[in-house]
Design an enzyme around this catalytic site. Sequence first.
Site, mmCIF file in Angstrom:
data_model
loop_
_atom_site.group_PDB
_atom_site.id
_atom_site.type_symbol
_atom_site.label_atom_id
_atom_site.label_comp_id
_atom_site.label_asym_id
_atom_site.label_seq_id
_atom_site.Cartn_x
_atom_site.Cartn_y
_atom_site.Cartn_z
ATOM 1 N N PHE A 248 46.525 80.501 38.674
ATOM 2 C CA PHE A 248 46.441 81.864 39.210
ATOM 3 C C PHE A 248 45.634 82.679 38.205
ATOM 4 C CE2 PHE A 248 48.160 86.178 39.493
ATOM 5 C CZ PHE A 248 48.348 86.399 40.853
ATOM 6 N N GLU B 285 53.024 88.192 32.124
ATOM 7 C CA GLU B 285 53.788 88.784 33.250
ATOM 8 C C GLU B 285 54.091 90.253 32.970
ATOM 9 O OE1 GLU B 285 53.784 86.858 35.550
ATOM 10 O OE2 GLU B 285 54.158 84.805 34.866
ATOM 11 N N THR C 14 53.284 93.079 29.627
ATOM 12 C CA THR C 14 53.777 93.126 28.244
ATOM 13 C C THR C 14 55.042 93.980 28.171
ATOM 14 O OG1 THR C 14 52.534 95.110 27.693
ATOM 15 C CG2 THR C 14 51.397 93.008 27.355
ATOM 16 N N ASN D 138 55.368 89.914 40.514
ATOM 17 C CA ASN D 138 56.796 90.252 40.602
ATOM 18 C C ASN D 138 57.651 89.010 40.848
ATOM 19 O OD1 ASN D 138 57.003 92.973 40.037
ATOM 20 N ND2 ASN D 138 56.375 93.552 42.111
ATOM 21 N N ALA E 8 56.916 85.980 39.821
ATOM 22 C CA ALA E 8 56.968 85.203 38.575
ATOM 23 C C ALA E 8 57.894 85.874 37.552
ATOM 24 C CB ALA E 8 55.566 85.044 38.018
ATOM 25 N N LEU F 27 69.657 78.491 10.772
ATOM 26 C CA LEU F 27 69.294 77.107 10.454
ATOM 27 C C LEU F 27 68.581 76.974 9.106
ATOM 28 C CD1 LEU F 27 70.003 76.702 13.513
ATOM 29 C CD2 LEU F 27 68.199 75.004 13.557
ATOM 30 N N GLY F 28 68.368 78.089 8.425
ATOM 31 C CA GLY F 28 67.712 78.028 7.115
ATOM 32 C C GLY F 28 66.371 77.316 7.203
ATOM 33 N N SER G 289 46.183 93.991 30.461
ATOM 34 C CA SER G 289 47.152 94.925 31.043
ATOM 35 C C SER G 289 46.521 95.770 32.148
ATOM 36 C CB SER G 289 47.692 95.856 29.946
ATOM 37 O OG SER G 289 48.295 95.101 28.926
HETATM 38 C C1 LIG Z 1 50.194 81.596 27.080
HETATM 39 C C2 LIG Z 1 49.685 82.584 28.073
HETATM 40 C C3 LIG Z 1 49.550 82.224 29.406
HETATM 41 C C4 LIG Z 1 49.029 83.137 30.329
HETATM 42 N N1 LIG Z 1 48.866 82.739 31.643
HETATM 43 C C5 LIG Z 1 48.186 83.561 32.518
HETATM 44 C C6 LIG Z 1 47.869 83.127 33.841
HETATM 45 O O1 LIG Z 1 48.233 82.019 34.257
HETATM 46 N N2 LIG Z 1 47.142 83.947 34.634
HETATM 47 C C7 LIG Z 1 46.707 85.178 34.222
HETATM 48 O O2 LIG Z 1 46.033 85.854 34.999
HETATM 49 N N3 LIG Z 1 47.017 85.628 32.973
HETATM 50 C C8 LIG Z 1 47.731 84.854 32.105
HETATM 51 N N4 LIG Z 1 48.038 85.287 30.840
HETATM 52 C C9 LIG Z 1 47.513 86.584 30.386
HETATM 53 C C10 LIG Z 1 48.573 87.663 30.251
HETATM 54 O O3 LIG Z 1 49.004 88.069 31.488
HETATM 55 C C11 LIG Z 1 47.917 88.795 29.421
HETATM 56 O O4 LIG Z 1 47.820 88.321 28.102
HETATM 57 C C12 LIG Z 1 48.720 90.082 29.488
HETATM 58 O O5 LIG Z 1 48.563 90.699 30.735
HETATM 59 C C13 LIG Z 1 48.280 91.086 28.388
HETATM 60 O O6 LIG Z 1 46.917 91.243 28.376
HETATM 61 P P1 LIG Z 1 46.093 91.116 27.000
HETATM 62 O O7 LIG Z 1 46.535 89.887 26.313
HETATM 63 O O8 LIG Z 1 44.659 91.267 27.340
HETATM 64 O O9 LIG Z 1 46.581 92.329 26.125
HETATM 65 P P2 LIG Z 1 46.077 93.846 26.217
HETATM 66 O O10 LIG Z 1 46.172 94.337 27.617
HETATM 67 O O11 LIG Z 1 44.787 93.970 25.499
HETATM 68 O O12 LIG Z 1 47.217 94.562 25.373
HETATM 69 C C14 LIG Z 1 47.250 94.510 23.932
HETATM 70 C C15 LIG Z 1 48.388 95.409 23.476
HETATM 71 O O13 LIG Z 1 48.141 96.766 23.918
HETATM 72 C C16 LIG Z 1 49.245 97.220 24.694
HETATM 73 N N5 LIG Z 1 48.779 98.125 25.761
HETATM 74 C C17 LIG Z 1 47.835 97.934 26.695
HETATM 75 N N6 LIG Z 1 47.737 98.991 27.505
HETATM 76 C C18 LIG Z 1 48.671 99.892 27.096
HETATM 77 C C19 LIG Z 1 49.088 101.170 27.530
HETATM 78 N N7 LIG Z 1 48.547 101.779 28.615
HETATM 79 N N8 LIG Z 1 50.071 101.780 26.845
HETATM 80 C C20 LIG Z 1 50.668 101.179 25.773
HETATM 81 N N9 LIG Z 1 50.336 99.968 25.324
HETATM 82 C C21 LIG Z 1 49.352 99.333 25.975
HETATM 83 C C22 LIG Z 1 49.857 95.955 25.270
HETATM 84 O O14 LIG Z 1 51.186 96.176 25.684
HETATM 85 C C23 LIG Z 1 49.733 95.008 24.086
HETATM 86 O O15 LIG Z 1 50.767 95.255 23.166
HETATM 87 C C24 LIG Z 1 48.635 84.426 29.903
HETATM 88 C C25 LIG Z 1 48.807 84.793 28.562
HETATM 89 C C26 LIG Z 1 49.341 83.894 27.660
HETATM 90 C C27 LIG Z 1 49.503 84.310 26.230
#
Ligand SMILES: Cc1cc2nc3c(=O)[nH]c(=O)nc-3n(C[C@H](O)[C@H](O)[C@H](O)COP(=O)(O)OP(=O)(O)OC[C@H]3O[C@@H](n4cnc5c(N)ncnc54)[C@H](O)[C@@H]3O)c2cc1C
Length: 391
Positions: A136, A370, A372, A247, A249, A345-346, A145
């Site tokens: 997906f 899903e 942050t 939602n 997931a 667990l040290g 985000s």
């Molecule tokens: C192992 C893994 C698997 C994943 N699998 C999928 C998948 O299958 N499909 C898919 O589509 N995505 C996937 N993702 C992506 C995941 O959904 C995104 O990483 C997530 O949505 C956050 O986006 P970003 O990493 O770009 O962080 P960013 O959006 O750049 O955010 C960075 C930081 O800024 C904060 N932030 C951003 N906007 C705001 C705001 N308005 N106010 C306050 N704080 C804010 C965030 O909370 C975070 O702390 C995966 C991620 C990981 C790590």
Amino acid sequence: MGTTPLHPLELLDFEELISDGERAIQATVRAFVADRVRPFIAEWFEAGDVPTGELARELGALGLLGMDLEGYGCAGTTATEYGLACMELEAADSGLRSMVSVQGSLAMFAIWRWGDEEQKREWLPRMAAGDVIGCFALTEADSGSDPGAMRTHAKRQGDDWVLNGTKMWITNGSVAQVAIVWAHTDEGVRGFIVPTDTPGFSAPAIRRKWSLRASVTSELVFDDVRLPARAVLPGVTGLKGPLVCLNEARFGVVFGTVGAARDCLETAIEYAQSRVQFDRPIAAFQLTQRKLVDMAVQLDTAMLLALHLGRLKDAGRIRPVQLSVGKLNNTRVALEIARTCRSILGANGITLDYPVIRHANNLESVYTYEGTDEIHTLVIGEALTGISAFR
Ligand SMILES: Cc1cc2nc3c(=O)[nH]c(=O)nc-3n(C[C@H](O)[C@H](O)[C@H](O)COP(=O)(O)OP(=O)(O)OC[C@H]3O[C@@H](n4cnc5c(N)ncnc54)[C@H](O)[C@@H]3O)c2cc1C
């Protein structure tokens, strides 16, 4: 005087809140992971390599893929049953639950909810069996985000669509036979069913991850990927399409994180009972007991929250903000429990001989994907104040 120790989840008599059928499903999944996952998971995690295809077929045979969907070869269980299965899967490893969530709640659900009859018949039975793995694709390197900022786009050329762009952090990407890809079009954001053998599609795996190492995460690249008109999901236009899937997931995460936390706490209690320092088991020290008690109370409240949301979902009454409460709380709780158990667990806590550091590292990803922790905070903040603080 000692008494017989209680399991942390026995404190509140959860057994009374779970039916025999639900317990049976939980037991089946628990037995499956004990046999097929637990003996190998540390090795898979260390190698960063997991036999996804093999596991998918076994999970499919157990009815765990698209488990709570009706028809098309899916098991059609209740949401709570699906949640309890997620709990047992994530007690083994968050990567395994991620694979199942992405397959069932994201890729299959997108087709089930937004696809037409022909698309459902073509894809869902094979995905439910685990013969076809799905991914997906919403997130991009520069839009996480804020998915509306995505750059991937599809343009009509005659009856076809031509897809260009890249996606990032896509679970199952390199092992998938089909990708659900969200892209801008002249009509707004649309979802596309993209067979991964379509010319112009590639999915290099992302390496050097220190979290969810027993789960495949990939970049997807679309270089003039030509798709027929029937590739588009007809049921939705706009970001509502992917957000409704997310939602689903999140619901799995609410239960799954309880499983990871439970596994950590069980490990820490057992360790504290047998590890002797200053001539006493470390469980005899009040500071250790305080940690264990705080964690048990947190675990039990997370479990209550999960069950409550399960019942609301089964009654057809769950609201997105309630899933934000569940995702936010239970992921935070699980991460905190994993870190505290690691301290009990040290030095042994930093090795893969115990599951705790693996769960702690995995939960760092769960904290971010899903939605942050911060984004769910703002969703709940908006519900409480009526004011959006997103921008
Ligand atoms: C192992 C893994 C698997 C994943 N699998 C999928 C998948 O299958 N499909 C898919 O589509 N995505 C996937 N993702 C992506 C995941 O959904 C995104 O990483 C997530 O949505 C956050 O986006 P970003 O990493 O770009 O962080 P960013 O959006 O750049 O955010 C960075 C930081 O800024 C904060 N932030 C951003 N906007 C705001 C705001 N308005 N106010 C306050 N704080 C804010 C965030 O909370 C975070 O702390 C995966 C991620 C990981 C790590």
